[in-house]
Design an enzyme around this catalytic site. Sequence first.
Site, PDB file in Angstrom:
ATOM      1  N   TRP A   8     -26.895 -19.098 -16.217  1.00 59.36           N
ATOM      2  CA  TRP A   8     -27.349 -20.205 -16.576  1.00 59.36           C
ATOM      3  C   TRP A   8     -27.901 -20.788 -17.917  1.00 59.36           C
ATOM      4  CZ3 TRP A   8     -31.656 -19.845 -19.097  1.00 59.36           C
ATOM      5  CH2 TRP A   8     -32.777 -18.960 -18.270  1.00 59.36           C
ATOM      6  N   ASN A   9     -27.964 -19.061 -18.025  1.00 55.92           N
ATOM      7  CA  ASN A   9     -28.552 -19.615 -20.202  1.00 55.92           C
ATOM      8  C   ASN A   9     -27.288 -20.244 -21.020  1.00 55.92           C
ATOM      9  OD1 ASN A   9     -27.326 -16.698 -19.973  1.00 55.92           O
ATOM     10  ND2 ASN A   9     -27.971 -16.252 -22.051  1.00 55.92           N
ATOM     11  N   LYS A  61     -17.439 -18.536  -9.750  1.00 62.70           N
ATOM     12  CA  LYS A  61     -19.328 -19.537  -9.213  1.00 62.70           C
ATOM     13  C   LYS A  61     -20.048 -19.520 -10.168  1.00 62.70           C
ATOM     14  CE  LYS A  61     -22.476 -18.071  -8.070  1.00 62.70           C
ATOM     15  NZ  LYS A  61     -24.075 -19.287  -8.542  1.00 62.70           N
ATOM     16  N   PRO A  62     -20.256 -20.850 -10.966  1.00 59.84           N
ATOM     17  CA  PRO A  62     -21.335 -20.904 -12.123  1.00 59.84           C
ATOM     18  C   PRO A  62     -23.197 -21.039 -11.279  1.00 59.84           C
ATOM     19  CG  PRO A  62     -20.663 -23.414 -10.951  1.00 59.84           C
ATOM     20  CD  PRO A  62     -19.701 -21.781 -10.100  1.00 59.84           C
ATOM     21  N   SER A  99     -28.406 -10.717 -15.025  1.00 53.60           N
ATOM     22  CA  SER A  99     -29.324  -9.850 -14.318  1.00 53.60           C
ATOM     23  C   SER A  99     -28.390  -8.277 -14.197  1.00 53.60           C
ATOM     24  CB  SER A  99     -30.463  -9.547 -14.147  1.00 53.60           C
ATOM     25  OG  SER A  99     -29.777 -10.496 -12.272  1.00 53.60           O
ATOM     26  N   GLU A 156     -36.925  -7.297 -19.450  1.00 52.85           N
ATOM     27  CA  GLU A 156     -36.624  -8.279 -20.431  1.00 52.85           C
ATOM     28  C   GLU A 156     -37.434  -9.864 -20.206  1.00 52.85           C
ATOM     29  OE1 GLU A 156     -33.054  -9.854 -18.644  1.00 52.85           O
ATOM     30  OE2 GLU A 156     -31.847  -9.849 -21.247  1.00 52.85           O
TER      31      GLU A 156
HETATM   32  N1  NAD Z   1     -25.077  -9.961 -20.898  1.00 49.01           N
HETATM   33  C1  NAD Z   1     -24.606 -10.706 -21.091  1.00 49.01           C
HETATM   34  O1  NAD Z   1     -23.231 -10.967 -22.013  1.00 49.01           O
HETATM   35  C2  NAD Z   1     -25.482 -11.681 -20.807  1.00 49.01           C
HETATM   36  C3  NAD Z   1     -25.668 -13.260 -21.301  1.00 49.01           C
HETATM   37  C4  NAD Z   1     -26.133 -14.163 -20.561  1.00 49.01           C
HETATM   38  C5  NAD Z   1     -27.000 -13.571 -19.513  1.00 49.01           C
HETATM   39  N2  NAD Z   1     -26.985 -12.294 -19.357  1.00 49.01           N
HETATM   40  C6  NAD Z   1     -28.538 -11.766 -18.220  1.00 49.01           C
HETATM   41  O2  NAD Z   1     -28.283 -12.403 -17.468  1.00 49.01           O
HETATM   42  C7  NAD Z   1     -29.907 -12.872 -16.870  1.00 49.01           C
HETATM   43  C8  NAD Z   1     -29.834 -14.185 -17.114  1.00 49.01           C
HETATM   44  O3  NAD Z   1     -29.260 -14.824 -15.845  1.00 49.01           O
HETATM   45  P1  NAD Z   1     -29.535 -15.276 -14.697  1.00 49.01           P
HETATM   46  O4  NAD Z   1     -31.292 -15.528 -14.719  1.00 49.01           O
HETATM   47  O5  NAD Z   1     -28.341 -16.565 -14.591  1.00 49.01           O
HETATM   48  O6  NAD Z   1     -29.242 -14.008 -13.850  1.00 49.01           O
HETATM   49  P2  NAD Z   1     -29.487 -14.056 -11.922  1.00 49.01           P
HETATM   50  O7  NAD Z   1     -28.295 -12.701 -12.236  1.00 49.01           O
HETATM   51  O8  NAD Z   1     -30.280 -13.851 -11.766  1.00 49.01           O
HETATM   52  O9  NAD Z   1     -28.002 -15.189 -11.883  1.00 49.01           O
HETATM   53  C9  NAD Z   1     -26.657 -14.582 -12.655  1.00 49.01           C
HETATM   54  C10 NAD Z   1     -25.608 -15.458 -11.578  1.00 49.01           C
HETATM   55  O10 NAD Z   1     -25.308 -15.019 -10.192  1.00 49.01           O
HETATM   56  C11 NAD Z   1     -25.984 -15.187  -9.292  1.00 49.01           C
HETATM   57  N3  NAD Z   1     -26.163 -14.503  -8.025  1.00 49.01           N
HETATM   58  C12 NAD Z   1     -27.688 -14.135  -8.039  1.00 49.01           C
HETATM   59  N4  NAD Z   1     -27.557 -13.284  -7.028  1.00 49.01           N
HETATM   60  C13 NAD Z   1     -26.531 -13.324  -6.414  1.00 49.01           C
HETATM   61  C14 NAD Z   1     -26.004 -12.743  -5.504  1.00 49.01           C
HETATM   62  N5  NAD Z   1     -26.975 -11.483  -3.995  1.00 49.01           N
HETATM   63  N6  NAD Z   1     -24.911 -12.583  -5.021  1.00 49.01           N
HETATM   64  C15 NAD Z   1     -23.726 -13.312  -5.967  1.00 49.01           C
HETATM   65  N7  NAD Z   1     -23.846 -13.652  -7.110  1.00 49.01           N
HETATM   66  C16 NAD Z   1     -25.323 -14.524  -7.017  1.00 49.01           C
HETATM   67  C17 NAD Z   1     -26.633 -16.424  -9.915  1.00 49.01           C
HETATM   68  O11 NAD Z   1     -26.231 -17.693  -8.534  1.00 49.01           O
HETATM   69  C18 NAD Z   1     -26.197 -16.546 -11.154  1.00 49.01           C
HETATM   70  O12 NAD Z   1     -24.998 -17.290 -10.864  1.00 49.01           O
HETATM   71  C19 NAD Z   1     -30.630 -11.760 -17.924  1.00 49.01           C
HETATM   72  O13 NAD Z   1     -31.048 -11.152 -17.159  1.00 49.01           O
HETATM   73  C20 NAD Z   1     -29.641 -11.741 -19.106  1.00 49.01           C
HETATM   74  O14 NAD Z   1     -29.206 -10.796 -20.338  1.00 49.01           O
HETATM   75  C21 NAD Z   1     -26.310 -11.016 -19.799  1.00 49.01           C
HETATM   76  O1  LIG Z   2     -27.168 -14.415 -23.687  1.00 50.34           O
HETATM   77  C1  LIG Z   2     -25.606 -14.127 -23.887  1.00 50.34           C
HETATM   78  C2  LIG Z   2     -24.998 -13.799 -24.295  1.00 50.34           C
HETATM   79  O2  LIG Z   2     -23.612 -13.074 -24.523  1.00 50.34           O
HETATM   80  C3  LIG Z   2     -25.486 -14.096 -26.059  1.00 50.34           C
HETATM   81  S1  LIG Z   2     -24.414 -15.099 -26.934  1.00 50.34           S
HETATM   82  O3  LIG Z   2     -24.203 -15.970 -27.416  1.00 50.34           O
HETATM   83  O4  LIG Z   2     -23.261 -14.110 -26.741  1.00 50.34           O
HETATM   84  O5  LIG Z   2     -25.017 -14.225 -28.497  1.00 50.34           O
END
Ligand code: NAD
Ligand SMILES: O=C[C@H](O)CS(=O)(=O)O
Length: 487
Positions: A159-160, A183-184, A238, A390
Amino acid sequence: MSILNLKDQSLLRTQSYINGEWLDADSGKTFAVTDPSNGREIAQVADLGAAETRRAIEVADQAMQGWKKKTAKERSVILRKWFDLMMENQDDLAIIMTAEQGKVFAESKGEVAYGASFVEWFAEEAKRVYGDVIPNTTADRRSIVIKQPIGVVAAVTPWNFPNAMITRKAAPALAVGCAIVLKPAAETPLSALALAELADRAGIPAGLFNVVAGTAAPEIGAELTSNPIVKKFTFTGSTPIGKLLMQQCAQTVKRTSMELGGNAPVLVFEDADLDKAVAGAISAKYRNAGQTCICANRIIVQDTVYDAFVEKFTAAVNKFSLGNGFDSATTIGPLITAKAAANVHALVVDAQAKGASVTTGGQIDTLGEAFYQPTVLAHLSNNMRIAKEEIFGPVAPVFKFSTEDEAIAMANDTEFGLASYIFTKDISRVWRVSEAIDYGMVGVNEVAISSEVIPFGGVKESGQGREGSKYGLDDYLEIKYICMGDI
Ligand SMILES: NC(=O)c1ccc[n+]([C@@H]2O[C@H](COP(=O)([O-])OP(=O)(O)OC[C@H]3O[C@@H](n4cnc5c(N)ncnc54)[C@H](O)[C@@H]3O)[C@@H](O)[C@H]2O)c1
Ligand SMILES: O=C[C@H](O)CS(=O)(=O)O
């Protein structure tokens, strides 16, 4: 009736998009999408599940057969149109994003441009998927290598960054000839569905870009990770969920890309330009209210400049204005949910209980339960949760080090390895430290490190694969070796 004031109201889609059609859930169920700043409902969105996901995968497989036979240039022209439409509708896409995710409107506009840049970039990169002719070991045969689209891609996104995390996957996948089922996050489906509307207008053929919105993430995910038609699974989210999904993909040996959590250190050495280091740490920490994967999670300052840094940094944080993302005076918006704010506060309380001091902030704000005050913590120690977890919120823990070796050890004392930042004027130190710290990305006297042309990704438990750059196509291609005899 939508509460969003869009120039083009038809961008606000509430049904899922499968095979070029807008669909309700088989069950008829819907779920609410709400504004994090005030809890107001923005829309009711169709709540799809595993059965609809399976159908999306099947139509994607069919649609891909024609798409992969188009030339890269033919695909490029259509992707470029998608880019043009995203930029033409930048304001509306940003309104939708701020409404459902809460980020400051200017940041939402920036993210739309960032998301669009991946479409523009991969529309061009598609035309540069080259193979090899290998000088053979014998004269009677010729060996060549070609690259082909890996197959149907499944994607799950967070979502971020509800626009850019989608296009960073969909653009390379479509560019090389794949179809994708996405799936968003249930918190921010409207940005994804608006992207589908624009993909439809751009002429991306039915079945190639499918968006399955729903709250049953585990069930939808189970279908995406187990269906044998899916050949590639790409996830941004995550680390715990990434690990689970990798396990689920193992049963059908899917190739995976994982963009996971971070714990970014900002190393500030005594010879750094302190004002530049403060400005950089502020930007790296508080972008998107601290809800980015590459946010500064630990600010680690050399002891000889620690007090001066904390004083300057705190003064800068006190200039932030917490508020609704649509308010032009706002510089930090709400977190995604009240639960997120409570999680952040728990880290602050734990740190204080173990000796940390709060130089500013430190509370959930009276503006609302999803608003967390921009916060600075000093006098931290490694036994605090905030040193290891985090934060994903606007809280800056400022740690202290004495020697370069200690700084490197502190930076590496984590299972994460996504982004890191170093502030120093010593060029020898830049090389020593950049090479010694275990991260996929290192910013040196700079924190604005992300763009479509760079290989974004991490090591250790921050994930695998790279998104963006010339490397970003590799995740969606298979290498085929052809040995030609009878020469
Ligand atoms: N490395 C990157 O490029 C990057 C970019 C953005 C966010 N993130 C990470 O994402 C996290 C924050 O995002 P979040 O809270 O949406 O993470 P999240 O892992 O809770 O959810 C991410 C996605 O996974 C789905 N999901 C959750 N449980 C699932 C399951 N059991 N099976 C299938 N799908 C499932 C969610 O609905 C969502 O669409 C942070 O840890 C952040 O660091 C990483
Ligand atoms: O939260 C993760 C994003 O990938 C950060 S960025 O906008 O790509 O820098």
